[in-house]
Design an enzyme around this catalytic site. Structure first.
Site, short mmCIF file in Angstrom:
data_model
loop_
_atom_site.label_atom_id
_atom_site.label_comp_id
_atom_site.label_asym_id
_atom_site.label_seq_id
_atom_site.Cartn_x
_atom_site.Cartn_y
_atom_site.Cartn_z
CB SER A 1 -16.19 -71.15 -32.99
OG SER A 1 -15.25 -70.99 -34.03
CG HIS B 1 -13.54 -71.19 -29.52
ND1 HIS B 1 -12.91 -71.90 -28.53
CD2 HIS B 1 -13.14 -71.75 -30.68
CE1 HIS B 1 -12.17 -72.86 -29.06
NE2 HIS B 1 -12.28 -72.79 -30.37
CG ASP C 1 -11.37 -71.81 -33.84
OD1 ASP C 1 -10.95 -72.64 -33.02
OD2 ASP C 1 -12.59 -71.60 -34.03
CG MET D 1 -6.81 -72.83 -37.79
SD MET D 1 -7.95 -73.43 -39.04
CE MET D 1 -9.44 -73.63 -38.04
CG HIS E 1 -8.69 -74.05 -30.42
ND1 HIS E 1 -9.65 -74.73 -31.13
CD2 HIS E 1 -7.68 -74.94 -30.22
CE1 HIS E 1 -9.24 -75.97 -31.34
NE2 HIS E 1 -8.04 -76.12 -30.81
CG MET F 1 -6.36 -75.64 -33.81
SD MET F 1 -7.89 -75.57 -34.74
CE MET F 1 -8.40 -73.89 -34.35
CG MET G 1 -9.88 -80.88 -30.92
SD MET G 1 -10.56 -79.19 -31.02
CE MET G 1 -11.44 -79.22 -32.59
CG ASP H 1 -13.69 -76.37 -30.91
OD1 ASP H 1 -14.66 -76.11 -31.64
OD2 ASP H 1 -12.55 -75.89 -31.06
C1 DX5 Z 1 -12.27 -76.44 -35.71
C2 DX5 Z 1 -12.30 -75.27 -34.77
C3 DX5 Z 1 -13.66 -75.04 -34.22
C4 DX5 Z 1 -14.70 -74.75 -35.27
C5 DX5 Z 1 -15.93 -75.48 -34.85
O1 DX5 Z 1 -10.98 -76.77 -36.03
O2 DX5 Z 1 -11.44 -75.48 -33.68
O3 DX5 Z 1 -13.67 -74.08 -33.19
O4 DX5 Z 1 -15.01 -73.39 -35.44
O5 DX5 Z 1 -16.88 -75.38 -35.84
P1 DX5 Z 1 -18.27 -76.15 -35.79
O6 DX5 Z 1 -18.94 -75.74 -34.53
O7 DX5 Z 1 -18.93 -75.70 -37.03
O8 DX5 Z 1 -17.93 -77.63 -35.79
ZN ZN Z 2 -11.71 -74.17 -31.90
#
Ligand code: DX5
Ligand code: ZN
Length: 215
Positions: free
Chosen positions: A6, A31, A33, A35, A64, A66, A135, A173
């Site tokens: 990620s 990956h 992310d 948001m 991903h 969110m 998750m 994840d």
């Molecule tokens: C969290 C993200 C993850 C995040 C994971 O909301 O979806 O992809 O980057 O981070 P770590 O591996 O540090 O838990």
């Molecule tokens: Zn993620």
């Protein structure tokens, strides 16, 4: 074990270097992310950044989302260069339609479940999914503590998928490291997402390799 590092935990002033590191590692995906500050209490990166990452990525992008109502963004995610579009079940009122639209747009559909969302929410759509993302933390931030019940949830999903004879992959994840990753691998996970474990390491290539060797 497949690994999807990620980028959220990477140094954003050197994002190109982070992508390059992943390109030269045993990771099978990257990956990304996204948001929106509504579905999760944080805002990360948007389409111009995904496009920039895709331009230099040597591996497929696992995006991903969110965000609330991700159906609004399917064509933008595709045009930005995503291979897999991961949407949250909790964010989709008409999940079946969203999955179909993602496939019609030429991407592989994946559905993500928050820690509190039961597997039963996937029963009617599981056959149409490339991947299910469970998750291991409540989404929104990297570096959080792993929620232990995720391991048993992976085992139950493994049984659901195997009972139906499906090829759907199980991705996890949040809170993934060498120790939690080993237990997730043994429970039947196929893909591990890892942010801080990889990018807070002094040797990200080796950290990815350590996860890739878990079985
Ligand atoms: C969290 C993200 C993850 C995040 C994971 O909301 O979806 O992809 O980057 O981070 P770590 O591996 O540090 O838990
Ligand atoms: Zn993620």
């Amino acid at each position: 074990m497949e690994v999807s590092p990620s980028l959220l935990a990477a140094d954003f002033t050197r994002l190109g270097d982070a992508v390059d590191t992943i390109n030269h590692s045993r990771a099978s995906m990257i990956h990304v992310d996204v948001m929106d500050g509504m579905f999760v209490p944080n805002i990360s990166i948007g389409f111009p950044m995904i496009k920039a990452i895709a331009d230099i990525a040597g591996k497929p992008l696992d995006v991903h989302m969110m965000v609330v109502d991700p159906i609004r963004f399917i064509s933008q995610v595709r045009d930005a260069g995503a291979s897999i579009m991961n949407v949250h079940q909790e964010a989709c009122i008409h999940l079946d339609r969203v999955i179909n639209r993602i496939a019609e747009a030429g991407m592989k559909p994946a559905v993500t479940l928050n820690p509190a969302t039961p597997l039963v929410m996937l029963e009617e759509v599981l056959d149409n999914l490339e991947m299910v993302l469970l998750m291991g933390v409540n989404p929104g931030f990297g570096g959080q503590k792993f929620i232990e019940s995720t391991v048993e949830k992976v085992a139950r999903l493994r049984r659901m998928i195997d009972d139906r004879g499906l090829k759907t992959r199980i991705e996890v994840d949040g809170g993934v490291n060498q120790e939690t990753g080993l237990r997730l691998a043994r429970a039947g996970a196929d893909v591990l997402v890892a942010g801080s474990y990889v990018f807070n390491s002094s040797d990200p290539i080796k950290a990815i390799s350590t996860l890739a060797d878990l079985s």
